[in-house]
Design an enzyme around this catalytic site. Structure first.
Site, PDB file in Angstrom:
ATOM      1  N   GLU A  77     -16.079  17.910   5.308  1.00 17.67           N
ATOM      2  CA  GLU A  77     -17.319  18.652   5.072  1.00 17.67           C
ATOM      3  C   GLU A  77     -17.477  19.808   6.055  1.00 17.67           C
ATOM      4  O   GLU A  77     -18.105  20.821   5.725  1.00 17.67           O
ATOM      5  CB  GLU A  77     -18.530  17.716   5.196  1.00 17.67           C
ATOM      6  N   GLU A 130      -7.597  15.953   8.571  1.00 18.34           N
ATOM      7  CA  GLU A 130      -7.687  14.776   9.436  1.00 18.34           C
ATOM      8  C   GLU A 130      -8.785  14.983  10.476  1.00 18.34           C
ATOM      9  O   GLU A 130      -8.794  15.989  11.185  1.00 18.34           O
ATOM     10  CB  GLU A 130      -6.349  14.511  10.128  1.00 18.34           C
ATOM     11  N   GLU A 151     -15.449   1.091   4.773  1.00 17.41           N
ATOM     12  CA  GLU A 151     -15.007   2.159   5.659  1.00 17.41           C
ATOM     13  C   GLU A 151     -15.939   3.356   5.628  1.00 17.41           C
ATOM     14  O   GLU A 151     -15.930   4.193   6.517  1.00 17.41           O
ATOM     15  CB  GLU A 151     -13.584   2.582   5.283  1.00 17.41           C
ATOM     16  N   GLY A 158      -8.151  12.702   5.056  1.00  9.04           N
ATOM     17  CA  GLY A 158      -7.825  11.611   5.974  1.00  9.04           C
ATOM     18  C   GLY A 158      -6.339  11.334   5.992  1.00  9.04           C
ATOM     19  O   GLY A 158      -5.885  10.287   5.556  1.00  9.04           O
ATOM     20  N   GLU A 200      -6.516   7.808   0.992  1.00 14.39           N
ATOM     21  CA  GLU A 200      -6.493   6.357   1.159  1.00 14.39           C
ATOM     22  C   GLU A 200      -7.764   6.012   1.924  1.00 14.39           C
ATOM     23  O   GLU A 200      -7.764   5.824   3.133  1.00 14.39           O
ATOM     24  CB  GLU A 200      -5.229   5.946   1.921  1.00 14.39           C
ATOM     25  N   ARG A 251       0.819  -1.221   0.000  1.00 18.59           N
ATOM     26  CA  ARG A 251       0.000   0.000   0.000  1.00 18.59           C
ATOM     27  C   ARG A 251       0.848   1.264   0.000  1.00 18.59           C
ATOM     28  O   ARG A 251       0.685   2.156  -0.836  1.00 18.59           O
ATOM     29  CB  ARG A 251      -0.908  -0.018   1.235  1.00 18.59           C
TER      30      ARG A 251
END
Length: 459
Positions: A201, A171, A235, A149, A226, A128
């Site tokens: 948001e 984050e 998720e 994120g 990711e 990854r």
């Protein structure tokens, strides 16, 4: 002998205080109203619990993590215990304080996600992390970059090292955002990277302000996230990515990843079944507990299993191709996909393995499938019910499996429905040449149908 389920509900009526959200796709609508097989295994909780099957490794945004038992106990959740972790059950009883519950969940989510052990698991996944690094170094030079994120901030640091003009790293977890800021400063990237705390948001105006202060036109050239979870969609983070894309990504801008595909194949995993039943068959303390082995297996398999599977019974079939530049939240949250698999490997049929592939940029991709180097995502194993006729059914090359897979992601929960039919053709018998010249051909075995409904609370 074949395991027999403990209880089967011919119908399931949701309590009046429970709410079921309408799904976007009509074919998925009945999914939430069908019998919830696993609810029957917790009959003492039926009056207060609507969703009681939880996959501990399937989180809600902003990241993958596992809730420790002590966290769940502090927040007053009842739960089951598996491998030292909690399978938590949310109470939907009348009169419960929904706002307090949501606030508690958010605190637990942040507390868990800011655990650096969880972050280390992702960082140690070299498949990854190296793929993202390669894509970032190819795409970010001279660009304004937004990351949704950011976790530890390592991808934002990669972007700065690649020569990005400006990087805005968002984050949601306050603790994790502090860690990301430390990493950015420690690596000498503070002049380029700005860490913003909050859901994307909710911090849109702050992002706009940073772009204005940098004399930019409120658009970014590269959007990184990711966001992928188990089975790609679990998720629940893609809606935030789509929001950021629609608000800030310039026309012709680059998304990392660009295309994701969900794949599946029937599998056999006798080793896991043996592992889950061997203790009960071992006569611990001189007492024969083997009568509980089947029920223990049934309880364990009421939730998807995150594990590497070493044997698939057919080549992979693509269930979904997601163009991240165009996909909507509904494309990820609600899907009804059909499949057809031609068996190529003989073995007992236990269920379907689901995984995904990601093309970050043309020529840079990775897979979480069983044929590649294992990743921290492993595969998501959807086992059939051990009490069903199709479970452990021996299949042979030339047989086929046709069916449909439904899923619906709703905030903190997901419902997955798997149904299909196994067709067993007689094929060419080795002794066919010795048969009577005018004998009637043998009739193929009757098709065997299967249906599996799994509900999960993504805590």
């Amino acid at each position: 002998s074949r395991c027999v389920g403990t209880m089967s509900l011919s119908s399931f009526h949701c309590p009046p205080h429970a709410s079921i959200q309408t799904l976007h796709r009509p074919a998925c609508h009945e999914t939430v109203r069908l019998k919830l097989e696993a609810v029957a295994r917790h009959k003492n909780a039926l009056q207060t619990l609507t969703l009681c099957i939880t996959l501990v490794a399937l989180p809600r945004r902003p990241g993958r993590r596992v809730m420790r038992v002590r966290h769940r106990r502090k927040k007053g959740h009842s739960g089951l215990l598996r491998d030292g972790y909690a399978i938590a059950m949310h109470s939907l009883a009348p009169g419960s304080d929904g706002q307090q519950e949501e606030h508690g969940d958010q605190e637990g989510e942040f507390e868990s996600y800011s655990n650096l052990g969880t972050q280390r698991e992702m960082l140690e996944d070299e498949v990854r992390t190296k793929a993202f690094r390669d894509a970032i170094f190819q795409a970010c030079q001279g660009q304004v970059v937004l990351e949704v994120g950011c976790g530890t901030g390592i991808l934002a640091v990669f972007a700065a090292q690649a020569g990005a003009l400006k990087v805005i790293a968002v984050e949601a977890s306050p603790d994790m955002a502090e860690h990301a800021q430390e990493v950015v400063e420690h690596n000498g990237c503070a002049e380029v990277v700005s860490v913003v705390t909050g859901y994307v948001e909710d911090v849109a105006e702050e992002v706009d302000t940073l772009l204005e202060e940098a004399n930019l036109d409120l658009k970014v050239g590269v959007l990184i996230s990711e966001w992928m979870g188990f089975m790609l969609v679990c998720e629940g983070m893609f809606p935030s990515v789509a929001f950021a894309r629609d608000r800030w990504l310039m026309e012709g801008g680059c998304m990392i990843p660009q295309v994701c595909k969900v794949c599946a194949a029937p599998f056999s995993h006798q080793q896991l079944i043996d592992r889950m039943t061997e203790y009960w068959k071992s006569r611990p303390y001189g007492v024969d507990l083997s009568c509980l082995a089947c029920e223990a297996l049934s309880q364990f398999l009421t939730q998807p299993v995150i594990e590497v599977v070493h044997e698939t019974l057919a080549p992979a079939t693509e269930l979904l191709i997601l163009d991240c530049s165009k996909a909507t939240a509904e494309d990820v949250e609600d899907q009804c996909v059909s499949f057809e698999c031609s068996i190529s490997q003989a073995g007992p049929f236990h269920g379907f393995a689901v995984w995904f592939t990601c093309e970050l940029l043309p020529g840079i991709s990775f897979s979480t499938g069983p044929e590649t180097v294992p990743t921290h995502w492993s595969q998501t194993l959807l086992f059939l019910s051990p009490g069903s006729e199709a479970f452990s059914l021996g299949v042979l090359p030339g047989n086929s499996i046709r069916g449909e897979l439904y899923w619906a992601v709703r905030g903190g929960g997901i419902i997955v429905k798997l149904l299909g039919t196994v067709f067993r053709e007689t094929g060419n018998d080795e002794n066919e040449s010795d048969a009577e010249p005018f004998a009637l051909p043998s009739r193929p075995p009757a098709p065997i149908q299967f249906e599996r409904l799994l509900g999960m609370s993504l805590l």
